[in-house]
Design a protein around this motif. Structure first.
Motif, PDB file in Angstrom:
ATOM      1  N   LEU A 117      -4.373   0.989  -7.270  1.00 45.05           N
ATOM      2  CA  LEU A 117      -4.385   1.321  -5.856  1.00 45.05           C
ATOM      3  C   LEU A 117      -5.302   0.789  -5.127  1.00 45.05           C
ATOM      4  O   LEU A 117      -5.203  -0.020  -4.242  1.00 45.05           O
ATOM      5  CB  LEU A 117      -4.142   2.861  -5.274  1.00 45.05           C
ATOM      6  CG  LEU A 117      -3.932   3.058  -4.006  1.00 45.05           C
ATOM      7  CD1 LEU A 117      -2.819   2.362  -3.255  1.00 45.05           C
ATOM      8  CD2 LEU A 117      -3.918   4.670  -3.385  1.00 45.05           C
ATOM      9  N   MET A 118      -6.510   0.735  -5.689  1.00 51.68           N
ATOM     10  CA  MET A 118      -7.683  -0.039  -5.044  1.00 51.68           C
ATOM     11  C   MET A 118      -7.610  -1.562  -5.146  1.00 51.68           C
ATOM     12  O   MET A 118      -7.977  -2.130  -4.256  1.00 51.68           O
ATOM     13  CB  MET A 118      -8.898   0.391  -5.963  1.00 51.68           C
ATOM     14  CG  MET A 118      -9.527   2.140  -5.440  1.00 51.68           C
ATOM     15  SD  MET A 118     -10.819   2.605  -6.255  1.00 51.68           S
ATOM     16  CE  MET A 118     -11.918   1.388  -5.955  1.00 51.68           C
TER      17      MET A 118
ATOM     18  N   ASP B   7      -6.633  -6.640  -2.460  1.00 53.06           N
ATOM     19  CA  ASP B   7      -6.096  -7.717  -2.492  1.00 53.06           C
ATOM     20  C   ASP B   7      -5.301  -7.847  -1.076  1.00 53.06           C
ATOM     21  O   ASP B   7      -5.354  -8.949  -0.561  1.00 53.06           O
ATOM     22  CB  ASP B   7      -4.847  -7.649  -3.308  1.00 53.06           C
ATOM     23  CG  ASP B   7      -3.978  -8.953  -3.473  1.00 53.06           C
ATOM     24  OD1 ASP B   7      -4.563 -10.148  -3.764  1.00 53.06           O
ATOM     25  OD2 ASP B   7      -2.759  -8.867  -3.133  1.00 53.06           O
ATOM     26  N   ALA B   8      -4.563  -6.916  -0.371  1.00 49.59           N
ATOM     27  CA  ALA B   8      -4.207  -6.671   0.714  1.00 49.59           C
ATOM     28  C   ALA B   8      -4.917  -7.192   1.928  1.00 49.59           C
ATOM     29  O   ALA B   8      -4.963  -7.895   2.876  1.00 49.59           O
ATOM     30  CB  ALA B   8      -3.432  -5.750   1.216  1.00 49.59           C
TER      31      ALA B   8
ATOM     32  N   GLY C 137      -1.628 -11.296   4.563  1.00 51.87           N
ATOM     33  CA  GLY C 137      -2.422 -10.055   4.478  1.00 51.87           C
ATOM     34  C   GLY C 137      -2.262  -8.983   5.443  1.00 51.87           C
ATOM     35  O   GLY C 137      -1.180  -9.042   6.280  1.00 51.87           O
ATOM     36  N   HIS C 138      -3.055  -8.041   5.325  1.00 48.83           N
ATOM     37  CA  HIS C 138      -3.114  -6.983   6.233  1.00 48.83           C
ATOM     38  C   HIS C 138      -4.551  -6.604   7.147  1.00 48.83           C
ATOM     39  O   HIS C 138      -5.537  -6.786   6.361  1.00 48.83           O
ATOM     40  CB  HIS C 138      -2.507  -5.700   5.573  1.00 48.83           C
ATOM     41  CG  HIS C 138      -1.227  -5.729   4.949  1.00 48.83           C
ATOM     42  ND1 HIS C 138      -0.119  -5.415   6.083  1.00 48.83           N
ATOM     43  CD2 HIS C 138      -0.756  -6.030   3.908  1.00 48.83           C
ATOM     44  CE1 HIS C 138       0.947  -5.624   5.380  1.00 48.83           C
ATOM     45  NE2 HIS C 138       0.571  -5.763   4.089  1.00 48.83           N
ATOM     46  N   SER C 139      -4.365  -6.212   8.088  1.00 53.82           N
ATOM     47  CA  SER C 139      -5.696  -5.525   8.663  1.00 53.82           C
ATOM     48  C   SER C 139      -5.995  -4.262   8.219  1.00 53.82           C
ATOM     49  O   SER C 139      -5.005  -3.489   7.317  1.00 53.82           O
ATOM     50  CB  SER C 139      -5.742  -5.535  10.325  1.00 53.82           C
ATOM     51  OG  SER C 139      -4.449  -4.387  10.494  1.00 53.82           O
ATOM     52  N   PRO C 140      -7.296  -3.733   8.368  1.00 49.55           N
ATOM     53  CA  PRO C 140      -7.135  -2.303   7.773  1.00 49.55           C
ATOM     54  C   PRO C 140      -6.323  -1.145   8.247  1.00 49.55           C
ATOM     55  O   PRO C 140      -6.029  -0.307   7.751  1.00 49.55           O
ATOM     56  CB  PRO C 140      -8.681  -2.182   8.343  1.00 49.55           C
ATOM     57  CG  PRO C 140      -9.373  -3.587   8.402  1.00 49.55           C
ATOM     58  CD  PRO C 140      -8.258  -4.397   8.761  1.00 49.55           C
TER      59      PRO C 140
ATOM     60  N   SER D   5       0.726  -1.250   0.202  1.00 46.72           N
ATOM     61  CA  SER D   5       0.046  -0.115  -0.061  1.00 46.72           C
ATOM     62  C   SER D   5       0.762   1.335   0.091  1.00 46.72           C
ATOM     63  O   SER D   5       0.531   2.396  -0.563  1.00 46.72           O
ATOM     64  CB  SER D   5      -1.122  -0.075   1.317  1.00 46.72           C
ATOM     65  OG  SER D   5      -1.820  -1.019   1.075  1.00 46.72           O
ATOM     66  N   THR D   6       2.176   1.282   0.816  1.00 43.42           N
ATOM     67  CA  THR D   6       2.690   2.352   0.611  1.00 43.42           C
ATOM     68  C   THR D   6       3.501   2.503  -0.635  1.00 43.42           C
ATOM     69  O   THR D   6       3.301   3.746  -1.122  1.00 43.42           O
ATOM     70  CB  THR D   6       3.844   2.065   1.783  1.00 43.42           C
ATOM     71  OG1 THR D   6       3.458   1.862   2.925  1.00 43.42           O
ATOM     72  CG2 THR D   6       4.885   3.237   1.935  1.00 43.42           C
TER      73      THR D   6
END
Length: 137
Positions: free
Chosen positions: A74-75, A80-81, A114-117, A46-47
Motif C-alpha cells: 500500500l505504501m 507511486d500515485a 497521478g494524484h494530489s494528496p 489507493s482505494t
C-alpha cells in the motif's frame, strides 16, 4: 463470506470509479466521460489497495504477517500515485504545450496520471470505509 478477499478489490474498484465519475460530473458536466481513467478524486489505486489491506487487518489482525506485507505494498502504491505518476502527468502537460505550439492542434498525451494528496487520502478513506462495511457482513 467465503470470497471476501477476492471480492473486496472488485467492489472497491467499482465504488471508487463510480464516486470519481460523480465528482467529475458535478465539476465538469458532460466532459466527465472524457476524464474516465487515471487521476482524479478518489484515487482508485489507493482505494483498491487500502480496502483489501484494511480488510485483512480487520479480519486477520494487525499483527499478522500478511497485513504487514499489505501495508508495505500500500505504501508503494501511495508513493507511486503521489510521485512517479504525478510527475508523468506534469511531463505530459509540458509535452502537450510544446506540441500545440508546433504542428499539432490538440494535446496528444493524457495529462491526468497521478494524484494530489487529497485524492489519495480520499482513496484511503473510502478503502477503510469499504473494508469496515465488508468486515461487518
Amino acid at each position: 463470506m467465503v470470497y471476501k478477499y477476492a471480492l473486496m478489490p472488485i467492489v472497491a474498484w467499482f465504488a471508487a470509479g463510480t464516486l470519481k465519475f460523480m465528482v467529475n460530473y458535478i465539476r465538469f458536466q458532460k466532459q466527465a466521460v472524457n476524464l474516465i481513467g487515471n487521476g482524479g478524486f478518489p484515487s482508485t489505486h489507493s482505494t483498491i489497495m487500502s480496502s483489501t489491506v484494511f480488510l485483512i487487518g480487520l479480519s486477520e489482525g494487525l499483527s499478522s504477517p500478511i497485513f504487514g506485507l499489505g501495508v508495505a505494498v500500500l505504501m508503494i502504491t501511495v508513493i507511486d500515485a503521489l510521485g512517479i505518476r504525478r510527475a508523468v502527468g506534469k511531463q505530459a502537460k509540458a509535452i502537450n504545450r510544446y506540441m500545440v505550439s508546433g504542428q499539432h492542434s490538440e494535446p496528444v498525451l493524457r495529462e491526468r496520471q497521478g494524484h494530489s494528496p487529497v485524492e489519495v487520502l480520499g482513496g484511503l478513506s473510502l478503502g477503510l470505509l469499504l473494508a469496515y462495511l465488508f468486515h461487518q457482513i
